[in-house]
Scaffold this motif. Structure first.
Motif, PDB file in Angstrom:
ATOM      1  N   GLU A  82       0.106  -7.311  -8.499  1.00 45.26           N
ATOM      2  CA  GLU A  82      -1.070  -6.968  -8.982  1.00 45.26           C
ATOM      3  C   GLU A  82      -1.759  -5.700  -8.605  1.00 45.26           C
ATOM      4  N   GLU A  84      -2.461  -1.815  -7.937  1.00 45.25           N
ATOM      5  CA  GLU A  84      -2.080  -0.429  -8.494  1.00 45.25           C
ATOM      6  C   GLU A  84      -2.494   0.488  -7.459  1.00 45.25           C
ATOM      7  N   ARG A  85      -2.960   0.323  -6.243  1.00 44.03           N
ATOM      8  CA  ARG A  85      -3.608   1.456  -5.460  1.00 44.03           C
ATOM      9  C   ARG A  85      -3.406   1.152  -4.181  1.00 44.03           C
ATOM     10  N   GLU A  90      -0.858   6.018  -5.838  1.00 43.50           N
ATOM     11  CA  GLU A  90      -1.053   5.223  -7.005  1.00 43.50           C
ATOM     12  C   GLU A  90      -0.148   4.403  -7.785  1.00 43.50           C
ATOM     13  N   GLY A  91      -0.514   3.616  -8.493  1.00 44.29           N
ATOM     14  CA  GLY A  91       0.580   2.712  -9.163  1.00 44.29           C
ATOM     15  C   GLY A  91       1.343   1.688  -8.353  1.00 44.29           C
ATOM     16  N   SER A  92       1.826   0.783  -9.128  1.00 42.63           N
ATOM     17  CA  SER A  92       2.492  -0.153  -8.518  1.00 42.63           C
ATOM     18  C   SER A  92       3.840   0.276  -7.698  1.00 42.63           C
TER      19      SER A  92
END
Length: 131
Positions: A82, A84-85, A90-92
């Motif tokens: 879950e 993302e940061r 940033e991002g998975s």
């Protein structure tokens, strides 16, 4: 969280008792009683006020994460699926890279790690992300 809460409550209750015992053991009356009681009262009020402010200013939907216990495995699974940061960007992908770097003993199932690596490896060789 429960152990921390119990420790804070114990210290808040035990501190006046420790000061009281110190005064009883002080045969010569060398300890400044009024100053020490005032200092203890001020510190207790300040600690309770700080805890109240932390609770008030927390984002309500994340407040439960402050006091609910989750195992490290559960935290790693949450971060893998879950988050993302993170500190890696940033991002998975950045989040997952951090997990793979520091938690080899609690990695998600190897098929998930393998699929993620196969999916992004070529892209990461070209782009060379910071993580």
């Amino acid at each position: 969280p429960y152990l921390y809460c119990a420790s804070v409550c114990y210290q808040t209750i035990a501190s006046p008792l420790v000061v009281l015992v110190a005064f009883c053991l002080d045969g010569g009356g060398r300890l400044p009683q009024s100053e020490l009681w005032s200092l203890l009262a001020g510190a207790t009020v300040l600690a309770l006020l700080g805890a109240s402010l932390v609770g008030c200013y927390m984002v309500p939907e994340y407040r439960k994460t402050f006091y609910k216990h989750k195992s490290f495995n559960t935290l790693v699974q949450w971060a893998w699926t879950e988050r993302e940061r993170g500190t890696s960007g940033e991002g998975s992908d950045g989040s997952r890279a951090k997990i793979v770097a520091y938690a080899a003993w609690v990695w998600p199932p190897s098929d998930q790690v393998r699929a993620w690596l196969e999916e992004g490896w070529a892209k990461w060789e070209k782009e060379e992300p910071d993580w």
